[in-house]
Enzyme design. Sequence first.
Site, short mmCIF file in Angstrom:
data_model
loop_
_atom_site.label_atom_id
_atom_site.label_comp_id
_atom_site.label_asym_id
_atom_site.label_seq_id
_atom_site.Cartn_x
_atom_site.Cartn_y
_atom_site.Cartn_z
N MET C 1 19.64 9.09 38.03
CA MET C 1 19.63 8.11 39.09
C MET C 1 20.50 6.89 38.81
O MET C 1 20.69 6.07 39.70
CB MET C 1 18.20 7.63 39.30
CG MET C 1 17.88 7.27 40.72
SD MET C 1 16.15 7.52 40.98
CE MET C 1 15.99 9.28 40.61
N PRO C 2 20.97 6.76 37.58
CA PRO C 2 21.80 5.56 37.38
C PRO C 2 23.11 5.63 38.14
O PRO C 2 23.72 6.69 38.26
CB PRO C 2 22.07 5.56 35.87
CG PRO C 2 21.84 6.95 35.41
CD PRO C 2 20.83 7.53 36.34
N VAL C 3 23.51 4.48 38.68
CA VAL C 3 24.85 4.30 39.23
C VAL C 3 25.57 3.33 38.28
O VAL C 3 25.13 2.19 38.10
CB VAL C 3 24.82 3.69 40.64
CG1 VAL C 3 26.23 3.51 41.17
CG2 VAL C 3 24.01 4.57 41.58
#
Lengths: 61, 61, 61, 61, 61, 61
Positions: C1-3
């Site tokens: 989920m990291p951007v």
Amino acid sequence: MPVITIEWLEGRSARQKAQLARAITEAFVEAAKVSPEQVWIVFRDVARADWAMGGKLLSDR
Amino acid sequence: MPVITIEWLEGRSARQKAQLARAITEAFVEAAKVSPEQVWIVFRDVARADWAMGGKLLSDR
Amino acid sequence: MPVITIEWLEGRSARQKAQLARAITEAFVEAAKVSPEQVWIVFRDVARADWAMGGKLLSDR
Amino acid sequence: MPVITIEWLEGRSARQKAQLARAITEAFVEAAKVSPEQVWIVFRDVARADWAMGGKLLSDR
Amino acid sequence: MPVITIEWLEGRSARQKAQLARAITEAFVEAAKVSPEQVWIVFRDVARADWAMGGKLLSDR
Amino acid sequence: MPVITIEWLEGRSARQKAQLARAITEAFVEAAKVSPEQVWIVFRDVARADWAMGGKLLSDR
């Protein structure tokens, strides 16, 4: 694949955010043919003491 | 000179952030020949109530 | 989920970006137990005429 | 029309932010001929535990 | 340590950017006691076709 | 007052952006009672060579 970031003044309810998340996602699915799971939306609530317009913090206006 | 911003769900530990900061900085030093002090990393923890996927806030899924 | 967003001076090669993308993704998989497909990385190349340090555009230094 | 975002370490006072908001807005009005009300400034305070330089979180240095 | 990002419509000159970089940096040095070299400013020029207000792209208004 | 940023792969048409700008603005007016003129939307098109997923640049997949 879109990452949508919403920066606004704090104070909106979870219900308003949920309604916006739904409407924005539908708009992307319809206009850009992306899958809903690929639409990532991040809300960033900003305090009035951290937002300035007209040269003044909103907390001072 | 790189500014690296990491936006993710809150809940990670300081230890995980420290491990990532070290590994990412090393990657830039190796791949881009920058000095470690020039690598700035900012973590932005996002609440589940502020992140939507598939048209729903993660706090509602 | 990291951007993960990387803002830096333009001029790096596709090979350097590919190397960084691989290393950063591995770091997240190891430190944060996310799936590689969930790690989204965006590079933003900035021209020297659009970056200032010490009060001067880098194109003027 | 400019949106100016300031990302820095937390700990600055409301007075410092107000002074900066005023000075930055004046600079845009003078250099770019925009109306003050069109200058939007957002401050993002970052905790020392969320900012790394030289491969280390500032809270660990 | 501040990272200042300026997002605005394209079309400003290098001279206007240089003038703003100088004025903003001075404002941070004076109000926040940071060293000028620590003030990083990034300009992001946005095309009229990529900016919307009032529900319309500026290129369509 | 919301600033909405859309980061996605380049290649969408002006028509798709216009349709999205309209739909997103309507969603904010309805859900958040803001005036349409206060809804600022910025599109940031990202090249496939600048976006990585799964540890690979999209231009290499």
